[in-house]
Scaffold this active site. Structure first.
Site, short mmCIF file in Angstrom:
data_model
loop_
_atom_site.label_atom_id
_atom_site.label_comp_id
_atom_site.label_asym_id
_atom_site.label_seq_id
_atom_site.Cartn_x
_atom_site.Cartn_y
_atom_site.Cartn_z
N VAL A 197 -6.36 -15.07 -6.56
CA VAL A 197 -6.49 -13.98 -5.60
C VAL A 197 -7.85 -14.09 -4.91
CG1 VAL A 197 -6.64 -11.46 -5.36
CG2 VAL A 197 -4.98 -12.48 -6.95
N ASP A 211 6.74 9.21 5.86
CA ASP A 211 5.73 8.32 6.42
C ASP A 211 4.69 9.08 7.23
OD1 ASP A 211 7.25 9.06 8.54
OD2 ASP A 211 7.75 7.03 9.22
N ASP A 241 0.85 -1.19 0.00
CA ASP A 241 0.00 0.00 0.00
C ASP A 241 0.88 1.23 0.00
OD1 ASP A 241 -2.25 1.91 0.95
OD2 ASP A 241 -3.25 -0.02 0.80
N ASP A 256 7.49 8.21 -0.11
CA ASP A 256 7.41 9.55 0.45
C ASP A 256 7.67 9.45 1.94
OD1 ASP A 256 6.76 11.17 -1.80
OD2 ASP A 256 4.74 10.32 -1.80
N PRO A 276 0.16 5.89 17.60
CA PRO A 276 -0.04 5.06 18.79
C PRO A 276 -0.90 3.82 18.55
CG PRO A 276 -1.29 7.13 18.93
CD PRO A 276 -0.35 7.28 17.78
N SER A 288 -11.24 -0.85 0.33
CA SER A 288 -9.89 -0.81 0.89
C SER A 288 -9.87 -1.19 2.36
CB SER A 288 -9.28 0.59 0.73
OG SER A 288 -8.84 0.81 -0.57
N HIS A 330 -3.63 6.55 3.32
CA HIS A 330 -4.25 5.28 2.95
C HIS A 330 -3.53 4.09 3.58
CE1 HIS A 330 -5.73 2.06 0.20
NE2 HIS A 330 -6.83 2.79 0.23
#
Length: 660
Positions: free
Chosen positions: A172, A56, A29, A54, A37, A222, A63
């Protein structure tokens, strides 16, 4: 529904287990805010050769953080996850505005499988049928099936009768979204592939973590996919606790077979089509695992994939996005399914809790549990592609523009254009040291897959060869010096480079010129044909035989470049790619088979049962058939490649035998 803890049957499953750190789950992802936390300290790891897209935190991590929280959230934290005690692996891929290519997604799935996980969650994809998927993605899923790794993928949120890849690919477990009453969300896709191998799971107003420490609510497939992936991981944990070997493929089939089917008598076929194969039934699945001593599902081996019969789809520039985007090229309208509610403030808490009596999670990548504390070995690469270059930043581009001399056109002096490879080649030939500031790339179908970085004492010679190959790529195809493919042998040091487009690619370090070759398909086919002995019937027959052999060699090379294209990062792929560069090894095979009136059917690579101590040998098999006589036995030719070192080598002569 809101909280994951309210999913029917999950509380009972948690009474039995919250996971096992020997069961690994990968989240393919976006980047994840692992300081949130919701996660136990040090909970999330990355494969040794993964690379962040990128930072974090921030929107780029929204996402991935939401999906990972649903899977791994600690139970005394703000968002209890489904399987908090399982080993957690994050493989960032949706990093550039939650969009990426099928090629990059395939590489991420392979990295996840290489890290030794049992389940891979993919909450994203692209609107396409299984037959339209790019071959690199199809092959990555095939390898997961071969290794018994369960891939769980979201069906997408376009609200249409349409398929999503990888969710619709064979093997899948596809997941759609429903509300707390079991009604499919209007945005959940329900194409034929999803209905064949998919089920519904809760995905409405799910409480999720957001980067920075807060929480919110989101909807979409998602969020349904990680619920199913987490349940699969818990069932595998139960298998292991019972002393059985974890069987991800069987668990995936069990979840599908135990799903509650739609009541067609009450709702009708039209409405039931949106329910896919049924709705997740955790209680029934748990009962199947805990009350029977027999295998929970009869083995259903994946059908063999014939590389020679798979259609090749070259789709340059296509993109994928996280499944909650609801934008993938489908003509059907999509509702706004990724709807955040008011974001709550971060929960003031101490550093996240770590599960008690839990052994440290094994490091991912090439490090096994028996190698804790040892540095990870560098991963070797033998990749094929075309060369390119990149500047990375505007400043670096402008520097080249200022340093490069102007060009003359019709008597007019024009500023240099650093994007013109001809001008760049001329400049680098005059200024060889300027090749170092460029970011050299290796591309597949115009998509950069690696940054090539020469190192060590041979670096100047490697840069010189890269410049020469770039110049030869600009020649016409009928030129004897034309190059349309290069081979790059090297190692992955675990570093990455960000290109000007924002794409992040791993670095290949090259410390030798040996193995760095450039060639064209036509040129290499002609060269190996000239060295091959053909029957001396007559001049015309001789010319025809050579022409047929040239075509056969071209077909062999083209098959590897397109139908079997790969990243050259696994031992299997390195052996296959070396077989292409070492086409002279295959010329005798091709000539003999053609002499028998046969044609190339497929190419297979499998682990060799024999090899020298401390070797890594693979058998490359070429299978031929008679196109004019289907009853005639096929013929197999095999040669062995040792890929233990940076530069592979072939071992022994070519072997051949008939096959019924």
């Amino acid at each position: 529904m809101g909280e994951v803890s309210a999913v029917t049957g999950l509380a009972r499953l948690w009474d039995l287990t919250t996971g096992d750190d020997h069961i690994g789950v990968a989240v393919v992802d976006g980047p994840v805010d692992d300081r949130h936390p919701v996660f136990a300290e040090g909970k999330l790891t990355q494969p040794s050769h993964a690379w962040p897209g990128d930072a974090d935190s921030g929107t780029s991590a929204a996402h991935g953080t939401a999906v990972a929280g649903v899977l791994f959230g600690r139970h005394d934290g703000p968002v209890p996850g489904v399987a908090p005690a399982c080993r957690a692996v994050s493989v960032p891929v949706f990093a550039r505005g939650r969009r990426t290519s099928q090629l990059e997604l395939a590489r991420a799935i392979e990295l996840a499988a290489d890290s030794g996980v049992h389940v891979i969650n993919v909450s994203g994809g692209q609107l396409a049928g299984a037959e339209e998927a790019e071959d690199v993605l199809t092959r990555a899923i095939d390898r997961c099936r071969e290794r018994n790794v369960l891939v769980v993928a979201a069906v997408g949120n376009d609200g249409c009768f349409c398929d999503h890849v990888p969710a619709s690919l064979p093997g899948v477990l596809a997941v759609g979204a429903c509300d707390e009453a079991g009604r499919p969300l209007p945005t959940s896709n329900f194409g034929p592939g999803s209905r064949r191998q998919g089920l519904l799971a809760p995905g409405h107003d799910i409480l999720v973590a957001v980067p920075g420490g807060g929480t919110t609510r989101m909807s979409g497939t998602s969020l349904a996919a990680p619920i199913v992936a987490g349940v699969a991981a818990l069932l595998l944990s139960l298998q292991r606790r019972r002393g059985d070997a974890p069987d991800p493929g069987a668990v995936g089939r069990l979840l599908l077979e135990s799903a509650t089917p739609c009541d067609t008598a009450r709702l009708g076929d039209g409405t039931c089509a949106r329910h896919l194969a049924g709705t997740l039934d955790i209680t029934k699945a748990v009962n199947a695992v805990t009350t029977t001593s027999a295998p929970i599902s009869s083995p259903d081996p994946a059908p063999a994939v014939d590389a020679g019969e798979r259609a090749v789809t070259l789709s340059c520039g296509t993109t994928l996005q996280s499944a909650t985007d609801g934008q993938g090229g489908c003509d059907c309208a999509a509702d706004d399914v990724f709807v955040p509610a008011a974001v709550t403030a971060p929960t003031p808490a101490a550093r996240p809790w770590a599960p008690a009596a839990t052994a440290p999670a094994p490091q991912t990548g090439v490090v096994t549990s028996a190698e804790q504390g040892k540095p990870a070995a560098r991963r070797l690469v033998y990749a094929l592609g075309t060369l390119g270059y990149d500047f990375g930043t505007e400043a670096r581009r402008d520097t080249f523009k200022q340093l490069m001399p102007p060009v003359e056109a019709d008597g007019v002096s024009l500023p240099a254009n650093p994007y013109d490879p001809r001008q760049m080649v001329d400049y680098l030939r005059e200024n060889p040291s300027e090749a170092r500031p460029l970011i050299w790339t290796l591309n597949l179908d115009l998509t950069p897959i690696y940054a090539v970085e020469p190192v060590g004492g041979y670096a100047p010679g490697v840069y010189e060869r890269l410049t020469e190959f770039l110049a030869r790529q600009l020649k016409t195809e009928d030129d004897v010096d034309f190059v349309d493919r290069v081979s790059v042998p090297g190692a992955l040091p675990g570093r990455t480079v960000k290109l000007f487009s924002g794409q992040v690619v791993p670095v290949i370090e090259i410390n030798l010129t040996r193995g760095l070759y450039g060639w064209s398909v036509a040129g290499l086919a002609h060269a190996v044909t000239q060295e091959c002995q053909v029957p001396q019937h007559n001049q015309r027959g001789n010319d025809n035989d050579r022409a047929r052999l040239t075509d056969a060699v071209s077909d062999f090379l083209t098959r590897i470049y397109y139908d079997l294209r790969n990243f050259g990062a696994t031992s299997r792929d390195r052996a296959l790619n070396f077989a292409a560069t070492n086409a002279v090894q295959a010329r005798q095979t091709l000539a003999e088979a053609l002499g028998r009136g046969m044609a190339l059917q497929n190419i297979e690579v499998e682990k060799s049962p024999y090899g020298r101590p401390d070797s890594d040998c693979w058998d490359v098999k070429l299978r031929f058939f008679d196109p004019d006589n289907s009853k005639r036995a096929k013929r197999v030719y095999r040669f062995t490649v040792d890929v233990k070192d940076v530069m592979p080598v072939t071992l022994g002569p070519v072997r051949s035998w008939p096959e019924a």
